[in-house]
Write an enzyme that holds these catalytic residues in place. Sequence first.
Site, PDB file in Angstrom:
ATOM      1  N   ARG A  95       0.831  -1.205   0.000  1.00 48.77           N
ATOM      2  CA  ARG A  95       0.000   0.000   0.000  1.00 48.77           C
ATOM      3  C   ARG A  95       0.867   1.257   0.000  1.00 48.77           C
ATOM      4  O   ARG A  95       1.990   1.255   0.446  1.00 48.77           O
ATOM      5  CB  ARG A  95      -0.905  -0.036   1.235  1.00 48.77           C
ATOM      6  CG  ARG A  95      -1.914   1.098   1.340  1.00 48.77           C
ATOM      7  CD  ARG A  95      -2.919   0.811   2.434  1.00 48.77           C
ATOM      8  NE  ARG A  95      -3.699   2.004   2.763  1.00 48.77           N
ATOM      9  CZ  ARG A  95      -3.435   2.808   3.783  1.00 48.77           C
ATOM     10  NH1 ARG A  95      -2.409   2.543   4.580  1.00 48.77           N
ATOM     11  NH2 ARG A  95      -4.187   3.861   4.028  1.00 48.77           N
ATOM     12  N   LYS A 150       3.044  -7.551  12.125  1.00 49.85           N
ATOM     13  CA  LYS A 150       2.390  -7.739  10.833  1.00 49.85           C
ATOM     14  C   LYS A 150       2.695  -9.113  10.244  1.00 49.85           C
ATOM     15  O   LYS A 150       3.840  -9.486  10.053  1.00 49.85           O
ATOM     16  CB  LYS A 150       2.845  -6.648   9.868  1.00 49.85           C
ATOM     17  CG  LYS A 150       2.115  -6.658   8.527  1.00 49.85           C
ATOM     18  CD  LYS A 150       2.479  -5.416   7.729  1.00 49.85           C
ATOM     19  CE  LYS A 150       1.853  -5.381   6.370  1.00 49.85           C
ATOM     20  NZ  LYS A 150       2.145  -4.124   5.640  1.00 49.85           N
ATOM     21  N   ARG A 200      -1.512   4.331  13.648  1.00 48.57           N
ATOM     22  CA  ARG A 200      -0.598   3.727  14.624  1.00 48.57           C
ATOM     23  C   ARG A 200      -1.086   4.045  16.026  1.00 48.57           C
ATOM     24  O   ARG A 200      -1.963   4.885  16.218  1.00 48.57           O
ATOM     25  CB  ARG A 200       0.829   4.255  14.419  1.00 48.57           C
ATOM     26  CG  ARG A 200       0.991   5.744  14.652  1.00 48.57           C
ATOM     27  CD  ARG A 200       2.393   6.213  14.271  1.00 48.57           C
ATOM     28  NE  ARG A 200       2.664   7.581  14.660  1.00 48.57           N
ATOM     29  CZ  ARG A 200       2.262   8.660  13.996  1.00 48.57           C
ATOM     30  NH1 ARG A 200       1.552   8.530  12.900  1.00 48.57           N
ATOM     31  NH2 ARG A 200       2.574   9.881  14.424  1.00 48.57           N
TER      32      ARG A 200
END
Length: 327
Positions: free
Chosen positions: A125, A190, A324
Amino acid sequence: MTKASLATQRQLLIALSSAEFQSGQTLADTLGVSRTAIANHVKQLQLLGLDIYKVKGRGYRLAESLQLLDAAKINQLRLNGAPEIVVHNITDSTNNQLMQRVTDGVIDTLGYTLVAEAQTAGRGRRGRNWYSPFGASLYFSMYWRLEQGIQSAMGLSLVIALAVVRLLKQEYQLDAKVKWPNDVYVDGKKLAGILVELAGQAHAGCNVIIGIGLNIRLPKQAAEKIDQQYIDLNTVTVQHIDRNSLVAQLQQQLVAILTDFSHSGFDNYVEEFNTHNQYQQRVVKLSGNEEVEGMCLGVDNQGALLIKTDMGIKNYYGGELSLRLGG
């Protein structure tokens, strides 16, 4: 690279997968090429992130066993009537290749899937590179179509992430989370990223390319290539990981959830997303044209992020936004 060269490279990988060292001459004789060709193939594979031992007098061996993607096995595992799954050895980007096939009119089958062993120009992204070492992850792209147009794609990336979450729960009993708008996390790191690309009009049929990168067993040098905390499937489960099975299972999950989404939209998934929201009821910072800090309340029925600030509850849609933890 020619088809013959790709076939030789695959045969080389199969030979190197054994626990024993293979001499360059033995490999050359077995594959019917020169020792120089063997050395060149090894160098190319190393550049693609594959860890290959080279010991003088002994030859070559893979540092760890490697299960290659096998188109025949994968297509045997998919459900009867499920769309075709195509396997590439090395490609620039599975999303690029699939989009080109759609643009050229080669495919129009919902759920048609393309996977690769490695990408030389993998994309994430916001234009970021997606580190794509050989055989270390799933590099997966699937075709879909939204007949109501781009406007009906609200919440799409979240639904795709939930399909990955469901698969991880079903196969590995993992409590995965979704970080809005398109990442899958395990243990606060992640595990997978999603890149959705749309081609069409606001109120007419819209082609969708769904790209998913799922970390399986990343090499040690990944830490030098990835600029955020990450984790791979091999780290969080002791179960055997069959990449061929994962490809077929992921296609199955996506086709099922997207069939429902195409008819019902995102309404049915608000509660499920909020249950798996990485930052639910936590203070977050959202950066873009401006920076906003507040309590994350999940999403609304269009997939917009809800943040409670001193000015009240505001909703934010996808785009060039970065989320975040705050506080």
